[in-house]
Design a protein around this motif. Structure first.
Motif, mmCIF file in Angstrom:
data_model
loop_
_atom_site.group_PDB
_atom_site.id
_atom_site.type_symbol
_atom_site.label_atom_id
_atom_site.label_comp_id
_atom_site.label_asym_id
_atom_site.label_seq_id
_atom_site.Cartn_x
_atom_site.Cartn_y
_atom_site.Cartn_z
ATOM 1 N N LYS A 151 0.796 -1.224 0.000
ATOM 2 C CA LYS A 151 0.000 0.000 0.000
ATOM 3 C C LYS A 151 0.832 1.280 0.000
ATOM 4 C CE LYS A 151 -3.784 0.211 2.204
ATOM 5 N NZ LYS A 151 -4.849 0.250 3.175
ATOM 6 N N LYS A 152 2.142 1.180 -0.086
ATOM 7 C CA LYS A 152 2.977 2.376 -0.153
ATOM 8 C C LYS A 152 2.788 3.137 -1.464
ATOM 9 C CE LYS A 152 6.723 1.445 3.032
ATOM 10 N NZ LYS A 152 8.160 1.176 3.174
ATOM 11 N N LYS A 153 2.343 2.441 -2.497
ATOM 12 C CA LYS A 153 2.067 3.103 -3.768
ATOM 13 C C LYS A 153 0.804 3.943 -3.636
ATOM 14 C CE LYS A 153 5.270 1.512 -6.480
ATOM 15 N NZ LYS A 153 6.191 2.343 -7.169
ATOM 16 N N LYS A 154 0.869 5.159 -4.141
ATOM 17 C CA LYS A 154 -0.235 6.109 -3.982
ATOM 18 C C LYS A 154 -1.552 5.585 -4.544
ATOM 19 C CE LYS A 154 -1.611 10.813 -4.969
ATOM 20 N NZ LYS A 154 -1.288 12.062 -5.645
ATOM 21 N N GLU A 155 -1.489 4.952 -5.705
ATOM 22 C CA GLU A 155 -2.727 4.512 -6.345
ATOM 23 C C GLU A 155 -3.368 3.325 -5.617
ATOM 24 O OE1 GLU A 155 0.510 2.273 -8.719
ATOM 25 O OE2 GLU A 155 0.307 4.227 -7.770
ATOM 26 N N LEU A 156 -2.615 2.656 -4.736
ATOM 27 C CA LEU A 156 -3.152 1.512 -4.009
ATOM 28 C C LEU A 156 -3.412 1.812 -2.533
ATOM 29 C CD1 LEU A 156 -0.802 -1.227 -5.511
ATOM 30 C CD2 LEU A 156 -3.107 -0.609 -6.250
ATOM 31 N N SER A 157 -3.083 3.000 -2.092
ATOM 32 C CA SER A 157 -3.185 3.325 -0.674
ATOM 33 C C SER A 157 -4.625 3.395 -0.176
ATOM 34 C CB SER A 157 -2.481 4.645 -0.377
ATOM 35 O OG SER A 157 -3.120 5.711 -1.056
ATOM 36 N N GLY A 158 -5.582 3.631 -1.051
ATOM 37 C CA GLY A 158 -6.980 3.741 -0.641
ATOM 38 C C GLY A 158 -7.704 2.418 -0.534
ATOM 39 N N ILE A 159 -7.057 1.331 -0.909
ATOM 40 C CA ILE A 159 -7.689 0.016 -0.862
ATOM 41 C C ILE A 159 -7.656 -0.498 0.584
ATOM 42 C CG2 ILE A 159 -7.546 -2.366 -1.703
ATOM 43 C CD1 ILE A 159 -6.311 -1.266 -4.265
ATOM 44 N N ALA A 160 -8.728 -1.108 1.009
ATOM 45 C CA ALA A 160 -8.840 -1.596 2.383
ATOM 46 C C ALA A 160 -7.802 -2.680 2.677
ATOM 47 C CB ALA A 160 -10.243 -2.154 2.622
ATOM 48 N N ASP A 161 -7.298 -2.660 3.901
ATOM 49 C CA ASP A 161 -6.304 -3.651 4.320
ATOM 50 C C ASP A 161 -6.833 -5.073 4.183
ATOM 51 O OD1 ASP A 161 -4.550 -1.631 4.933
ATOM 52 O OD2 ASP A 161 -4.774 -1.810 7.105
ATOM 53 N N GLN A 162 -8.116 -5.267 4.455
ATOM 54 C CA GLN A 162 -8.697 -6.599 4.380
ATOM 55 C C GLN A 162 -8.654 -7.150 2.955
ATOM 56 O OE1 GLN A 162 -10.298 -3.950 5.658
ATOM 57 N NE2 GLN A 162 -10.509 -4.383 7.841
ATOM 58 N N VAL A 163 -8.872 -6.292 1.973
ATOM 59 C CA VAL A 163 -8.826 -6.710 0.570
ATOM 60 C C VAL A 163 -7.406 -7.126 0.205
ATOM 61 C CG1 VAL A 163 -9.125 -5.940 -1.819
ATOM 62 C CG2 VAL A 163 -10.774 -5.254 -0.076
ATOM 63 N N LEU B 78 -3.780 -5.985 -7.875
ATOM 64 C CA LEU B 78 -4.619 -4.907 -7.340
ATOM 65 C C LEU B 78 -4.851 -3.815 -8.383
ATOM 66 C CD1 LEU B 78 -3.234 -4.620 -3.718
ATOM 67 C CD2 LEU B 78 -5.535 -5.302 -4.380
ATOM 68 N N ARG B 79 -3.845 -3.518 -9.179
ATOM 69 C CA ARG B 79 -4.019 -2.503 -10.229
ATOM 70 C C ARG B 79 -5.063 -2.947 -11.240
ATOM 71 N NH1 ARG B 79 1.891 -2.138 -9.982
ATOM 72 N NH2 ARG B 79 2.366 -0.261 -8.794
ATOM 73 N N LYS B 80 -5.043 -4.218 -11.584
ATOM 74 C CA LYS B 80 -6.050 -4.745 -12.514
ATOM 75 C C LYS B 80 -7.442 -4.642 -11.907
ATOM 76 C CE LYS B 80 -2.924 -7.968 -14.751
ATOM 77 N NZ LYS B 80 -2.513 -9.381 -14.847
ATOM 78 N N MET B 81 -7.550 -4.968 -10.608
ATOM 79 C CA MET B 81 -8.845 -4.902 -9.926
ATOM 80 C C MET B 81 -9.337 -3.468 -9.806
ATOM 81 S SD MET B 81 -8.307 -7.671 -6.867
ATOM 82 C CE MET B 81 -9.764 -7.129 -5.995
ATOM 83 N N SER B 82 -8.470 -2.553 -9.397
ATOM 84 C CA SER B 82 -8.908 -1.178 -9.174
ATOM 85 C C SER B 82 -9.178 -0.458 -10.489
ATOM 86 C CB SER B 82 -7.881 -0.402 -8.343
ATOM 87 O OG SER B 82 -6.690 -0.224 -9.063
ATOM 88 N N GLY B 83 -8.528 -0.843 -11.545
ATOM 89 C CA GLY B 83 -8.745 -0.222 -12.852
ATOM 90 C C GLY B 83 -10.129 -0.479 -13.402
ATOM 91 N N ARG B 84 -10.736 -1.565 -12.971
ATOM 92 C CA ARG B 84 -12.085 -1.903 -13.433
ATOM 93 C C ARG B 84 -13.135 -0.930 -12.913
ATOM 94 N NH1 ARG B 84 -11.680 -8.240 -11.982
ATOM 95 N NH2 ARG B 84 -10.117 -8.760 -13.526
ATOM 96 N N PHE B 85 -12.834 -0.255 -11.813
ATOM 97 C CA PHE B 85 -13.815 0.608 -11.173
ATOM 98 C C PHE B 85 -13.606 2.089 -11.463
ATOM 99 C CE2 PHE B 85 -13.528 -3.232 -8.586
ATOM 100 C CZ PHE B 85 -14.829 -3.660 -8.709
ATOM 101 N N GLN B 86 -12.612 2.429 -12.258
ATOM 102 C CA GLN B 86 -12.393 3.836 -12.591
ATOM 103 C C GLN B 86 -13.281 4.209 -13.763
ATOM 104 O OE1 GLN B 86 -8.236 4.378 -13.244
ATOM 105 N NE2 GLN B 86 -7.728 4.089 -11.097
#
Length: 90
Positions: free
Chosen positions: A14-26, A61-69
């Motif tokens: 989660k140190k990467k800015k684009e992934l920092s908003g993802i929940a720890d549980q995920v 995670l990038r693949k997963m989060s990209g689907r929701f943008q």
């Protein structure tokens, strides 16, 4: 060598800015699935192996989060609107 824990790997991921908003549980869930699938034990991994694991999970995670943008028609936007819509400046 210090022991590497799930929480340590989650914070590294989660140190990467684009992934920092993802929940720890995920992140920890995805990490545990990856470790189970590849049959990797945290007690026996090296620093280099942990870096590879972090890269793999970030990629997923990038693949997963990209689907929701949301997608925008960027040709018709002003500079200000374009900057507002970009992830790094939002």
């Amino acid at each position: 060598m210090s022991e590497i824990t799930i929480n340590h790997l989650v914070s590294e991921i989660k140190k990467k800015k684009e992934l920092s908003g993802i929940a720890d549980q995920v992140v920890s869930g995805l990490l545990e699935q990856y470790l189970k699938k590849t049959k990797i034990s945290l007690e026996k991994i090296s620093f280099l192996e942990s870096k590879i694991i972090v890269k793999e999970i970030r990629s997923q995670l990038r693949k997963m989060s990209g689907r929701f943008q949301k997608k925008l028609n960027k040709k018709n936007l002003s500079e200000e609107e374009l900057l507002k819509s970009h992830f790094s400046t939002a």
